[in-house]
Structures are given as C-alpha cells and as structure tokens.
Design an enzyme around this catalytic site. Structure first.
Site, PDB file in Angstrom:
ATOM      1  N   GLU A   1     -12.315   5.599   4.459  1.00 29.08           N
ATOM      2  CA  GLU A   1     -11.950   6.341   5.664  1.00 29.08           C
ATOM      3  C   GLU A   1     -13.258   6.819   6.300  1.00 29.08           C
ATOM      4  O   GLU A   1     -13.720   7.930   6.071  1.00 29.08           O
ATOM      5  CB  GLU A   1     -11.010   7.484   5.283  1.00 29.08           C
ATOM      6  CG  GLU A   1      -9.712   6.938   4.691  1.00 29.08           C
ATOM      7  CD  GLU A   1      -8.945   7.946   3.849  1.00 29.08           C
ATOM      8  OE1 GLU A   1      -9.356   9.124   3.794  1.00 29.08           O
ATOM      9  OE2 GLU A   1      -7.946   7.548   3.238  1.00 29.08           O
TER      10      GLU A   1
ATOM     11  N   TYR B   1       0.819  -1.209   0.000  1.00 27.35           N
ATOM     12  CA  TYR B   1       0.000   0.000   0.000  1.00 27.35           C
ATOM     13  C   TYR B   1       0.855   1.262   0.000  1.00 27.35           C
ATOM     14  O   TYR B   1       1.781   1.416   0.804  1.00 27.35           O
ATOM     15  CB  TYR B   1      -0.927   0.046   1.233  1.00 27.35           C
ATOM     16  CG  TYR B   1      -1.678   1.350   1.323  1.00 27.35           C
ATOM     17  CD1 TYR B   1      -2.721   1.625   0.452  1.00 27.35           C
ATOM     18  CD2 TYR B   1      -1.307   2.331   2.237  1.00 27.35           C
ATOM     19  CE1 TYR B   1      -3.396   2.832   0.488  1.00 27.35           C
ATOM     20  CE2 TYR B   1      -1.969   3.551   2.299  1.00 27.35           C
ATOM     21  CZ  TYR B   1      -3.016   3.798   1.412  1.00 27.35           C
ATOM     22  OH  TYR B   1      -3.662   4.992   1.454  1.00 27.35           O
TER      23      TYR B   1
ATOM     24  N   PHE C   1      -1.971   7.305  11.985  1.00 26.68           N
ATOM     25  CA  PHE C   1      -2.254   8.676  11.580  1.00 26.68           C
ATOM     26  C   PHE C   1      -3.545   9.226  12.178  1.00 26.68           C
ATOM     27  O   PHE C   1      -3.875  10.391  11.989  1.00 26.68           O
ATOM     28  CB  PHE C   1      -2.380   8.765  10.054  1.00 26.68           C
ATOM     29  CG  PHE C   1      -3.277   7.708   9.472  1.00 26.68           C
ATOM     30  CD1 PHE C   1      -4.631   7.667   9.754  1.00 26.68           C
ATOM     31  CD2 PHE C   1      -2.756   6.731   8.641  1.00 26.68           C
ATOM     32  CE1 PHE C   1      -5.452   6.695   9.229  1.00 26.68           C
ATOM     33  CE2 PHE C   1      -3.572   5.742   8.110  1.00 26.68           C
ATOM     34  CZ  PHE C   1      -4.936   5.732   8.408  1.00 26.68           C
TER      35      PHE C   1
ATOM     36  N   ARG D   1     -14.680  32.202  46.438  1.00 30.48           N
ATOM     37  CA  ARG D   1     -14.596  31.110  47.407  1.00 30.48           C
ATOM     38  C   ARG D   1     -14.380  29.752  46.733  1.00 30.48           C
ATOM     39  O   ARG D   1     -13.657  28.907  47.249  1.00 30.48           O
ATOM     40  CB  ARG D   1     -15.867  31.105  48.259  1.00 30.48           C
ATOM     41  CG  ARG D   1     -15.939  30.033  49.317  1.00 30.48           C
ATOM     42  CD  ARG D   1     -16.988  30.351  50.381  1.00 30.48           C
ATOM     43  NE  ARG D   1     -18.211  30.927  49.876  1.00 30.48           N
ATOM     44  CZ  ARG D   1     -19.393  30.293  49.855  1.00 30.48           C
ATOM     45  NH1 ARG D   1     -19.492  29.061  50.309  1.00 30.48           N
ATOM     46  NH2 ARG D   1     -20.475  30.913  49.406  1.00 30.48           N
TER      47      ARG D   1
ATOM     48  N   ASN E   1       1.236  12.049   5.428  1.00 33.65           N
ATOM     49  CA  ASN E   1       0.508  11.220   6.386  1.00 33.65           C
ATOM     50  C   ASN E   1       1.033  11.508   7.787  1.00 33.65           C
ATOM     51  O   ASN E   1       2.240  11.469   8.009  1.00 33.65           O
ATOM     52  CB  ASN E   1       0.746   9.753   6.059  1.00 33.65           C
ATOM     53  CG  ASN E   1      -0.541   8.980   5.850  1.00 33.65           C
ATOM     54  OD1 ASN E   1      -0.540   7.772   5.929  1.00 33.65           O
ATOM     55  ND2 ASN E   1      -1.629   9.650   5.587  1.00 33.65           N
TER      56      ASN E   1
ATOM     57  N   HIS F   1      -3.382  16.351  -3.206  1.00 38.50           N
ATOM     58  CA  HIS F   1      -3.848  16.470  -1.825  1.00 38.50           C
ATOM     59  C   HIS F   1      -3.689  17.885  -1.270  1.00 38.50           C
ATOM     60  O   HIS F   1      -4.160  18.167  -0.162  1.00 38.50           O
ATOM     61  CB  HIS F   1      -3.107  15.471  -0.926  1.00 38.50           C
ATOM     62  CG  HIS F   1      -3.614  14.066  -1.071  1.00 38.50           C
ATOM     63  ND1 HIS F   1      -3.683  13.430  -2.293  1.00 38.50           N
ATOM     64  CD2 HIS F   1      -4.107  13.185  -0.170  1.00 38.50           C
ATOM     65  CE1 HIS F   1      -4.176  12.208  -2.132  1.00 38.50           C
ATOM     66  NE2 HIS F   1      -4.451  12.047  -0.849  1.00 38.50           N
TER      67      HIS F   1
ATOM     68  N   TYR G   1     -19.067  32.635  45.051  1.00 38.87           N
ATOM     69  CA  TYR G   1     -18.384  31.459  44.517  1.00 38.87           C
ATOM     70  C   TYR G   1     -17.187  31.826  43.635  1.00 38.87           C
ATOM     71  O   TYR G   1     -16.194  31.085  43.572  1.00 38.87           O
ATOM     72  CB  TYR G   1     -19.346  30.628  43.678  1.00 38.87           C
ATOM     73  CG  TYR G   1     -20.335  29.806  44.464  1.00 38.87           C
ATOM     74  CD1 TYR G   1     -20.295  29.730  45.855  1.00 38.87           C
ATOM     75  CD2 TYR G   1     -21.324  29.089  43.801  1.00 38.87           C
ATOM     76  CE1 TYR G   1     -21.200  28.980  46.563  1.00 38.87           C
ATOM     77  CE2 TYR G   1     -22.250  28.323  44.498  1.00 38.87           C
ATOM     78  CZ  TYR G   1     -22.181  28.270  45.880  1.00 38.87           C
ATOM     79  OH  TYR G   1     -23.091  27.521  46.561  1.00 38.87           O
TER      80      TYR G   1
END
Length: 532
Positions: free
Chosen positions: A445, A55, A358, A287, A199, A85, A284
């Site tokens: 994916e 791959y 990844f 405190r 990646n 990409h 508050y």
C-alpha cells in the site's frame, strides 16, 4: 422524530446522514438490499469451494495476501483481522462522526456488492437504532486501504468486543455489555465479512457530510455578517450592483452579491450618508467580499457534490463481489442524487474483483480544499471586525472598539484579538494532508490519501471560522446600535433581532466569551439561513 432512513440499492443524501448522526433517525434495510446481499453472499460461498485463492476470503491481507488460509480457519481469520486492525490512538471521535460512519458502512454493505450475509449489515443498523456508539480513537487511518483502524473499532463492538457508550449515558461499557443492555446480538463473522466491515471510505465520507452541513450554515451566517457590517460601517452598496458580476462572468460572486442586496433592501442607513461622504471607495474586506466569498462558495460546494453524487451511492470495500445481474447504480446516473434503480445496469457472470475503491483521494482533495476556502471565509470576516472595532474616522459614526467610554472601557477590543487567533490557527490547518505520502503494509500500500486527517482539519476549521463569524456578528450588531434610530434592511434587522435574543447590547465592559459562544450556537443551529 425525524423520518426513517432506508438503506436501498441507491444513494443516501447528506440530509439522511445528518438526521441519523445527530437527530436519532431510525434506519431500515430495504427488501431489495437483503436480496442483493444474499445473491452476493452466494458467490462467496461458491468461491470457497473452487480451490482458487480469493483475496481476503481465503488469503491473508495486504502484504500477507500470498498466504493461503485453510477452510477451518476462515472465521478465525476474520476475527483476527478485526482485532489486529483496531490499533487507533488518541481522543475518541465525536458521537455524531461515529454514527455517520456506521450509517455509511451499513449503506455500502446494503448495496449488495460486499459478499456479506444480511445479518452483518443488520447488526450495524440495530446498533444505530439502539444508540450503541463504539468508542473510536481519532488517529490511525491513512485513508487508503479503507479507514481500517476506526472501522475496526466499530466492528469490534459488532462482534461483542471493544468499548461503547449507549444513548443517554456517557459511561463507557465493554462492547458486549453495551449490546446486552440494548438487546442487540453480536454477529459471528464468516469468510470475507471482517474485511468488508473494516474496508471503505466511510469515516471520511461520514465526517465529510457533517462538515458539509455545518459549512452551509456557517456560510449563511458569513453572508449575513457581511450585510450587517456594510451598514455597521456606513459603507456604500454600489459594489453590489449586478452589472459588476455579469461583467466578471462570475456566477458565485453574483449570487453572494444578490443575497447581500436582499438582506440590505430597505436600509435607511445607506441613503443617510450618500451626500457629503468624503470616502470614495470602501476597503477590500467590504468591496471585494462578494468576489472572495463567491470563490469560497464554489470550493465549498465541491465537497457536497462529491458526497451527493459519488460517495453516498458508493461501495468502497475490497474485493467486491458481483453476482450475475448485480445492480450497478453508480456511474449510470451521475445527475441523480437519489440513485434511481431504473437507470442502473448489470452485466457479466459472477465475479470477485480486487481494486481500490477504498482509496480516499476523491474525498481527501475536496476536504483539504475546504480548509483553504474556510481560511478566506474567516479571514475576510476578521478584517471586517478589525475595520469596525478600529474605525476611528468620523464618517463611520463609531467609537473606538465600540466602547461606550473609550479609554475607561475597552469595549470589543479583545474580541478582534480572538478572531485573529482563530484565523492564525486556520492558516496551519490549510496545509493539505493529501499531498504527502507515507507507504504502509511493506510497500504493498504505497500511496495513501490521509483523508481522515483532511477531514479532521476541515472540521476544526469550521469550528474556528464559526467563532470568527460570530465575533463579526457581535461587533456588527453593536455598530448598528450606534446608528439608531436609523435601521438597516429588513433581512439585516431580522438577523440583528436573532443576535439580540442571546446577546444584550454593550453598555459597559463585560466578559465576552459567553456572547461569542451564544452567537456561535445560533450559527450552528442554522438561525441565519435565508428566510423565504
């Protein structure tokens, strides 16, 4: 100049990332890393001859992984991957975020499990050292198949394309021109190398380091502001008693209370109203502040721990290439942020393994949590600002809005409005990005983290919270002026003096924006860190 950062087989630290990203520290690659990269690359070279599909080496990517690629097209495959990409949009990421991303990309490659030649890692390092910063669009990564689009924008410049700036100039150049101007040779990609460059969780992790560093300085200022507001409001210090936090078994809250006690030590304001003060308890926002801030501190430290003990020693691309005897630090030394090679292990024969290192979920969740915790740091700070500026009761010894002449002058009234506006925006930022899934790559994916959005929200939350705490410091410092000649504790007075180096007391109405920004700058510079 800051000391060099050396990329080795072990871990970096958050401080390493800050020094490179913001201070211009130089980066070097250790000899052991060069050797490890060569061994890993040899496995890839042998795989190209075995006739089997691997791959990302001789196949397509994502849902196109069933497509085999011939030997003659392997280099083109990697170039095409980087070009295709690089599809991000939006405003460019800040320079320090891009440099942090580049450092972690190079560090991951340097651990010798990515199957790239040393020259690929060294090209990224040379770009860092020469001040070449790619222009990286801020939107495009889903934080699962690595930070693909942002990393592709970086890789484009490494091969002589894309756009970049050079240190000392804001002018945007072509990637090739930026490399030529600085004497960096573009890298010619070979099998697997484009995929290794794009990646990984490097954007999420790098940005997370900057956020973690900024948040630590912000939290120091928030604790200081609390102490200053206690005396500014003429509150009691009874709720800081150590026994309360021991009874709650809450170490983080006890730590905050201890820090506030130290800041207030020696105060002459606290004993001045012990007698005849009709107030029984404080609100508050005073405190309960150690308990609230203690819970926030615990959550904020989760991101730092994830980075120091996991991500900064990680290899996060895919597939990974394991040469026989490869150095595997990682899980062998979970208590050592330096990643000592003495504790590393190795096993098995050569292997190319596909997985999902990844995936950004280990970072997305703590980054989302960061935005939630910061909401409370800012929220309780804004409540104290409201208390100080709206304190009309005579026991406080404060005028409405801390105005020299209430009515004629509005004083610090609108500073509290600004703090409220910041907190309101932070409420929206606290919605987690990581809980909604949108599949990509034709369903291959099918579960993404959206960690980069988590990081963007957390970074904005830090900026907003810094303004909120700056406003509290502005108001609390002015409140102390109303109690003179009485002084607060030594630590508070030191912080007060630092505020006064940038902001003068309020004697009449004036624009407040510059004052708020000046104190925010002090916070960002770490001026309210504990002094030993």
């Amino acid at each position: 100049m800051p000391r060099d950062v050396i990329l080795s087989l072990g871990r970096l630290t958050i401080d390493d990332v800050l020094r490179v990203a913001r201070e211009g520290a130089k980066v070097r690659v250790a000899g052991a890393s060069v050797a490890a990269m060569k061994r890993s690359r040899a496995v890839v070279e042998r795989a190209l001859l075995d006739g089997q599909p691997h791959y990302g080496i001789n196949t397509g990517f994502g849902s196109l992984s069933k497509q085999r690629i011939g030997s003659a097209d392997l280099a083109a495959l990697q170039r095409n991957l980087v070009r295709s990409h690089a599809a991000g949009v939006g405003e460019p990421l800040p320079r320090d975020v891009v440099r942090a991303t580049m450092l972690l990309l190079a560090a991951s490659l340097a651990r010798g499990l990515s199957g790239v030649r040393p020259v690929v890692c060294e090209t990224i390092v040379r770009m860092l050292n020469a001040g070449v910063t790619p222009v990286v669009p801020s939107v495009g990564s889903v934080g699962a198949s690595g930070d693909l689009a942002p990393l592709a924008a970086i890789a484009l410049v490494a091969i002589g394309e894309g756009r970049a700036t050079v240190a000392g100039s804001s002018r945007v150049l072509s990637g090739g021109a930026a490399l030529r101007q600085t004497g960096v040779r573009p890298v010619e990609l070979s099998a697997k190398e484009g995929l290794a460059l794009i990646n990984g969780t490097h954007l999420m992790a790098g940005w997370g380091c900057l956020i973690a560093g900024d948040t630590e300085r912000l939290f120091d200022a928030a604790v200081t502001a609390l102490a200053m507001s206690i005396d500014g409001c003429r509150a009691t210090d009874e709720f800081l008693d150590e026994r309360l936090y021991r009874a709650r078994a809450n170490m983080s809250a006890g730590e905050v209370a201890h820090r506030v006690r130290r800041l207030l030590a020696g105060s002459r304001i606290i004993p001045s109203h012990v007698a005849d003060d009709p107030r029984v308890q404080d609100p508050y926002s005073l405190r309960a502040a150690p308990t609230v801030l203690g819970a926030c501190q615990y959550a904020l430290r989760t991101l730092g721990a994830t980075l120091e003990y996991e991500e900064l020693g990680a290899v996060t691309d895919n597939p990974l290439v394991f040469a026989k005897g490869a150095h595997l630090a990682g899980l062998d030394s979970p208590t050592s942020p330096t990643g000592s090679s003495a504790s590393a292990s190795s096993h098995g024969d050569d292997a190319i393994l596909s997985g999902a290192n990844f995936h950004g979920m280990p970072l997305a969740i703590p980054l989302d949590t960061m935005a939630i915790a910061l909401c409370h740091v800012a929220g309780i700070s804004e409540r104290r600002t409201y208390l100080i500026t709206g304190a009309f009761e005579p026991e406080s010894h404060l005028k409405p809005y801390l105005s020299p002449r209430p009515g004629l002058q509005s004083g610090l009234m609108i500073a509290q409005y600004t703090a409220a506006a910041c907190v309101n925006e932070m409420v929206g930022l606290a919605t987690p990005a990581s809980v909604a899934n949108l599949p990509t790559s034709a369903g291959m994916e099918d579960y993404n983290s959206f960690g980069p959005r988590s990081a963007a929200k957390a970074a904005r939350a830090v900026e907003l919270a810094r303004w909120v705490v700056a406003i509290e410091l502005l108001c609390a410092a002015q409140a102390l002026e109303h109690h003179r000649p009485l002084t607060s504790g030594k630590g508070v007075e030191a912080a007060f003096a630092r505020v006064r180096t940038k902001v003068r007391p309020l004697s009449k109405d004036r624009p407040l924006t510059a004052d708020i920004e000046a104190i925010s700058g002090l916070i960002q510079a770490g001026e309210f860190a504990p002094r030993v």
